[in-house]
Design an enzyme around this catalytic site. Sequence first.
Site, PDB file in Angstrom:
ATOM      1  N   ASN A 100      10.148  13.926  39.893  1.00 38.85           N
ATOM      2  CA  ASN A 100      11.530  14.412  39.808  1.00 38.85           C
ATOM      3  C   ASN A 100      12.348  13.947  41.003  1.00 38.85           C
ATOM      4  O   ASN A 100      11.820  13.782  42.102  1.00 38.85           O
ATOM      5  CB  ASN A 100      11.557  15.953  39.739  1.00 38.85           C
ATOM      6  CG  ASN A 100      10.796  16.471  38.530  1.00 38.85           C
ATOM      7  OD1 ASN A 100      10.596  15.739  37.559  1.00 38.85           O
ATOM      8  ND2 ASN A 100      10.328  17.707  38.604  1.00 38.85           N
ATOM      9  N   HIS A 117       9.554   8.854  42.467  1.00 41.11           N
ATOM     10  CA  HIS A 117      10.687   8.151  41.839  1.00 41.11           C
ATOM     11  C   HIS A 117      11.982   8.318  42.626  1.00 41.11           C
ATOM     12  O   HIS A 117      13.051   8.084  42.081  1.00 41.11           O
ATOM     13  CB  HIS A 117      10.878   8.648  40.395  1.00 41.11           C
ATOM     14  CG  HIS A 117       9.730   8.279  39.515  1.00 41.11           C
ATOM     15  ND1 HIS A 117       9.498   8.875  38.306  1.00 41.11           N
ATOM     16  CD2 HIS A 117       8.726   7.373  39.671  1.00 41.11           C
ATOM     17  CE1 HIS A 117       8.402   8.358  37.745  1.00 41.11           C
ATOM     18  NE2 HIS A 117       7.918   7.447  38.563  1.00 41.11           N
ATOM     19  N   CYS A 125      22.938   0.899  50.131  1.00 34.84           N
ATOM     20  CA  CYS A 125      23.749  -0.280  49.779  1.00 34.84           C
ATOM     21  C   CYS A 125      22.822  -1.429  49.397  1.00 34.84           C
ATOM     22  O   CYS A 125      21.878  -1.754  50.136  1.00 34.84           O
ATOM     23  CB  CYS A 125      24.592  -0.680  50.994  1.00 34.84           C
ATOM     24  SG  CYS A 125      25.334  -2.312  50.836  1.00 34.84           S
ATOM     25  N   GLY A 186       4.437  20.112  33.569  1.00 40.21           N
ATOM     26  CA  GLY A 186       5.761  19.766  33.050  1.00 40.21           C
ATOM     27  C   GLY A 186       6.039  18.284  33.012  1.00 40.21           C
ATOM     28  O   GLY A 186       7.141  17.851  33.334  1.00 40.21           O
ATOM     29  N   GLU A 214       3.924  22.091  25.467  1.00 42.52           N
ATOM     30  CA  GLU A 214       3.410  21.413  24.264  1.00 42.52           C
ATOM     31  C   GLU A 214       2.346  20.411  24.683  1.00 42.52           C
ATOM     32  O   GLU A 214       2.295  20.003  25.843  1.00 42.52           O
ATOM     33  CB  GLU A 214       4.554  20.689  23.542  1.00 42.52           C
ATOM     34  CG  GLU A 214       5.214  19.615  24.399  1.00 42.52           C
ATOM     35  CD  GLU A 214       6.482  19.037  23.766  1.00 42.52           C
ATOM     36  OE1 GLU A 214       6.949  19.557  22.740  1.00 42.52           O
ATOM     37  OE2 GLU A 214       7.004  18.068  24.351  1.00 42.52           O
TER      38      GLU A 214
END
Length: 250
Positions: A100, A117, A125, A186, A214
Amino acid sequence: MFSRRLLDTLSRARSVVAFTGAGISAESGVPTFRGSGGIWKKYRPEELANLDAFLRNPELVWEWYRARRQVMSGIAPNAGHLALAAMERCFERFAVITQNIDNLHRRAGSRTIYELHGNIERNYCIGCRAQYVSEVLPGTEGAPRCPACNGLIRPDVVWFGELLPSDEWDASLSAAEGSDVFLSIGTSAVVYPAASLPRAARRSGAYVVEINIEPTDLSDQADEVILGRSGEVLPELLERITTIQKGTPA
Ligand code: BV8
Ligand code: ZN
């Protein structure tokens, strides 16, 4: 909710890793990528989270990140983030490895965090690599330009086709391979190389537990799958760990 094997393994564990994805922030109000209502429904990753898309249409990519940053500025860590921050004090070694970019683990008080990430609060820049935190970005819309060299400023996040930061990756792989218990929380576990971490942990003998609402691609390779919301499961798990560590029967 938790097997005897997990509780016994945790009672002897010295090193625990919490590997998290967008699902742990869902209860804070941050939309996930691929679950129902996921933001990828509206946009496709190749349209936005890659360098070519950015160079082709920096305004569109910035519009997406500004919108996400807007959501993230209005939210707080949830009970799941807070439970992981407290869990860090229960084990000799405890690391959060997150995919995240929402900064919520840091705001929840976790200390050992590897951000695979990147982080939406950081930008740089592409011309001279000068770094800019979000608050000082020039302008409030469009693609900000570097005051020093007029180069395009980009979010300091890892896009598709880009390498992960090597220090974070090396530390994460070593933590995963050295863990006694590896919690995958998650995440749909489909984005590589991050998704190879639970598999690497399992190969090195860790007890791999998946916490998700799930089943995922990882489920059949996990030692234990706990179906539930991380904001409920993690505080419960913390409660059981502290009970065990107080010496009272779990
Ligand atoms: C690289 C940017 C190489 C930041 C992101 C074909 C096969 C295999 C791999 C590839 C392939 N083609 C390309 C690749 C490589 C590619 C990849 O893996 N693609 C996948 C999609 C197939 N990977 C890369 O490009 C990586 N770089 O490989 O470089 C290279 C080699 C040499 C030289 C140069 C380069 C870079 C990957 C990073 C991409 N950046 N985002 C940003 O804007 O956020 S990816 C994006 O997905 C986010 O970072 C996110 O973190 C990540 C993973 O998603 P999840 O976190 O898992 O979120 P998701 O919505 O999917 O799932 C949420 C889960 O939570 C669900 O399961 C849901 O059920 C659950 N949930 C919901 N609510 C709850 C809950 N669980 C518990 N409680 C709840 N309440
Ligand atoms: Zn510059």
